[in-house]
Design a protein around this motif. Structure first.
Motif, short mmCIF file in Angstrom:
data_model
loop_
_atom_site.label_atom_id
_atom_site.label_comp_id
_atom_site.label_asym_id
_atom_site.label_seq_id
_atom_site.Cartn_x
_atom_site.Cartn_y
_atom_site.Cartn_z
N ALA A 67 36.86 47.06 38.04
CA ALA A 67 37.40 46.15 37.75
C ALA A 67 37.60 44.59 38.01
O ALA A 67 37.73 44.26 39.21
CB ALA A 67 38.78 46.76 37.33
N PRO A 68 37.92 43.93 37.11
CA PRO A 68 38.35 42.11 36.87
C PRO A 68 39.46 41.70 38.42
O PRO A 68 39.47 41.22 38.46
CB PRO A 68 38.30 42.07 35.68
CG PRO A 68 38.13 43.30 34.92
CD PRO A 68 38.16 44.18 35.35
N THR A 69 40.51 43.13 38.31
CA THR A 69 41.42 42.44 39.62
C THR A 69 40.95 43.01 40.46
O THR A 69 41.53 42.42 41.51
CB THR A 69 42.88 43.79 38.72
OG1 THR A 69 42.32 45.13 38.79
CG2 THR A 69 43.65 43.71 37.74
N ALA A 70 40.38 43.75 40.54
CA ALA A 70 39.58 44.26 41.97
C ALA A 70 38.80 43.10 42.72
O ALA A 70 38.85 42.55 43.67
CB ALA A 70 38.36 45.75 42.23
N VAL A 71 37.87 42.21 41.63
CA VAL A 71 36.85 41.80 42.09
C VAL A 71 37.35 40.12 42.37
O VAL A 71 37.36 39.15 43.24
CB VAL A 71 36.37 41.17 40.61
CG1 VAL A 71 35.20 39.43 41.16
CG2 VAL A 71 34.91 42.22 40.96
N ILE A 72 38.54 39.74 41.69
CA ILE A 72 39.79 38.70 41.48
C ILE A 72 40.73 38.85 43.02
O ILE A 72 40.36 38.06 43.71
CB ILE A 72 41.42 38.85 40.47
CG1 ILE A 72 40.55 38.17 39.36
CG2 ILE A 72 41.67 38.09 41.28
CD1 ILE A 72 41.14 38.67 38.45
N ASP A 73 41.15 40.18 43.54
CA ASP A 73 41.58 40.99 45.09
C ASP A 73 40.18 40.44 45.64
O ASP A 73 40.77 39.77 46.62
CB ASP A 73 42.30 42.03 44.90
CG ASP A 73 43.13 42.45 43.78
OD1 ASP A 73 44.27 41.37 43.30
OD2 ASP A 73 43.66 43.16 43.63
N VAL A 74 39.54 40.53 45.82
CA VAL A 74 38.38 40.19 46.52
C VAL A 74 38.19 38.79 47.08
O VAL A 74 37.85 38.00 47.90
CB VAL A 74 37.58 41.32 46.99
CG1 VAL A 74 35.88 40.95 45.42
CG2 VAL A 74 36.34 41.86 47.83
N GLY A 75 38.09 38.58 45.89
CA GLY A 75 37.70 36.91 45.99
C GLY A 75 39.05 36.11 46.48
O GLY A 75 38.51 35.43 47.65
N GLY A 76 40.21 37.00 46.72
CA GLY A 76 41.14 36.16 47.32
C GLY A 76 41.28 36.33 48.53
O GLY A 76 41.60 36.04 49.58
N GLU A 77 40.67 37.33 49.22
CA GLU A 77 40.68 37.74 50.33
C GLU A 77 39.27 37.07 51.55
O GLU A 77 39.81 36.81 52.74
CB GLU A 77 40.38 39.67 50.53
CG GLU A 77 41.37 40.02 50.40
CD GLU A 77 40.63 41.64 50.50
OE1 GLU A 77 39.67 42.26 50.59
OE2 GLU A 77 41.73 42.77 50.29
N LEU A 78 37.93 36.78 50.74
CA LEU A 78 37.09 35.71 51.02
C LEU A 78 37.09 34.92 51.20
O LEU A 78 36.89 33.76 51.99
CB LEU A 78 36.11 36.45 50.38
CG LEU A 78 35.58 37.74 50.35
CD1 LEU A 78 34.14 38.10 49.38
CD2 LEU A 78 34.78 37.87 52.28
N ARG A 80 40.56 33.27 51.78
CA ARG A 80 41.67 33.22 52.79
C ARG A 80 41.39 33.39 54.23
O ARG A 80 41.48 32.34 54.87
CB ARG A 80 42.63 34.24 52.59
CG ARG A 80 44.12 33.99 51.55
CD ARG A 80 44.92 35.17 51.61
NE ARG A 80 44.54 36.30 51.51
CZ ARG A 80 44.63 37.21 50.01
NH1 ARG A 80 45.03 36.03 48.61
NH2 ARG A 80 43.97 38.07 49.65
N ASP A 81 39.92 33.80 54.23
CA ASP A 81 39.74 34.64 55.37
C ASP A 81 38.75 32.93 55.67
O ASP A 81 37.66 33.37 56.83
CB ASP A 81 38.95 35.75 55.84
CG ASP A 81 37.90 36.01 55.17
OD1 ASP A 81 36.94 35.17 54.06
OD2 ASP A 81 37.55 37.07 54.78
N GLY A 82 38.03 32.42 54.37
CA GLY A 82 37.35 31.23 54.28
C GLY A 82 35.51 31.58 54.30
O GLY A 82 34.71 30.75 54.52
N THR A 83 35.40 32.99 54.74
CA THR A 83 34.16 33.22 54.30
C THR A 83 33.56 32.88 53.09
O THR A 83 32.09 32.73 52.63
CB THR A 83 33.78 35.27 53.93
OG1 THR A 83 34.32 35.41 54.97
CG2 THR A 83 32.71 35.18 53.77
N LEU A 84 34.62 33.21 51.60
CA LEU A 84 33.47 32.43 50.12
C LEU A 84 33.40 31.09 50.17
O LEU A 84 32.22 30.32 49.57
CB LEU A 84 34.23 33.13 48.80
CG LEU A 84 34.40 32.62 47.55
CD1 LEU A 84 32.85 32.82 47.75
CD2 LEU A 84 35.10 33.11 46.83
#
Length: 285
Positions: A67-78, A80-84
């Motif tokens: 779901a788009p919300t799941a993609v947004i959540d994982v984007g926020g995590e990445l 925050r940890d600097g990976t993205l």
């Protein structure tokens, strides 16, 4: 018969011309799409809403497309940890360096072959023959030459953007109205002034079209290069997510590439509006 004359006269008399109508004709059905500033966002919002609805109802399993919300959540995590952010910076740097290197050479050769008949006969036939080689087919050879270092990705990106810019630059210069060039000579313009005031403005629309094509090929090349031979970047992040079946990260990488491509195209359109204000086709958008 005399008594019927007034009746026939009134019946046959032409009707009085109609007065101005008080009702205005309805506007065309699609006219509001051209007026509102939110028109470009309608289709993306509908697609996202449909995507979210299908995911929520279970019609679209998360293993196929999260779901788009799941993609947004994982984007926020990445984020925050600097990976993205780190991978995004690496990919953007590769794309920019490759575009500058390949685009500068293509622009110079396109101008040179268009303005110099001798240089055209020397270089253009060979360049046209090399153009038929798919640049992505060079990936195995480039890896053998450069490994998976930065030079390999930059070379592939530069090769990919070269021919769209070269061909459109050549076409733009050779398509300038000869009458305008002759008029400039009649007014006593020197060669450099003639190039700057007549030839380059006339060729600029075609050059910018080539740039827009090159930007699309640039991201396509970078995606493939980073997926096959890289240890950093958005493509590398997506490839690592594939090995761990992280579908949400893969979708996130695809959306990041789409946003980067849209941003690059929007910048090109701003350049068009800035430098082609004199052209009716580009002055108002």
């Amino acid at each position: 018969m005399a008594s019927l004359a007034p009746i026939l006269t009134r019946a046959d008399a032409p009707a009085s011309p109609p007065g101005p109508s008080r009702t205005t004709s309805p506007a065309p059905a699609g006219s509001w799409l051209a007026r509102t500033r939110w028109t470009p966002a309608i289709l993306p919002v509908l697609l996202l809403a449909t995507w979210q609805l299908a995911s929520t109802t279970g019609a679209l399993p998360a293993t196929i497309l999260p779901a788009p919300t799941a993609v947004i959540d994982v984007g926020g995590e990445l984020i925050r940890d600097g990976t993205l952010i780190a991978n995004l910076g690496v990919s953007a740097a590769r794309a920019l360096v490759g575009l500058l290197a390949g685009g500068t050479i293509a622009l110079a050769l396109g101008l040179g072959t268009a303005l110099s008949p001798g240089l055209r006969r020397l270089l253009d036939p060979t360049l046209q023959a090399v153009r038929t080689i798919p640049h992505l087919a060079l990936i195995p050879l480039v890896i053998l030459w450069f490994g998976i270092d930065e030079g390999a990705k930059i070379l592939l990106v530069g090769w990919g953007v070269f021919f769209p810019i070269y061909l459109n630059t050549y076409h733009g210069v050779t398509s300038v109205d000869p009458g305008l060039i002759e008029m400039g000579r009649v007014y006593g313009m020197r060669r450099m002034t003639l190039f700057r005031r007549v030839i380059l403005p006339g060729a600029l629309p075609s050059i910018l079209v080539g740039l827009r094509f090159a930007l699309g090929i640039m991201w396509l090349t970078l995606i493939v290069a980073e997926t096959i031979a890289a240890n950093s970047g958005i493509g590398y992040m997506a490839n690592q997510a594939r090995e761990f079946s992280q579908t949400d990260v893969i979708v996130l990488a695809i959306l990041v590439y789409a946003c980067l491509g849209k941003l690059a195209d929007s910048i090109t359109r701003l350049i068009e509006r800035r430098f082609l204000r004199w052209n009716p086709a580009y002055g108002v958008r």
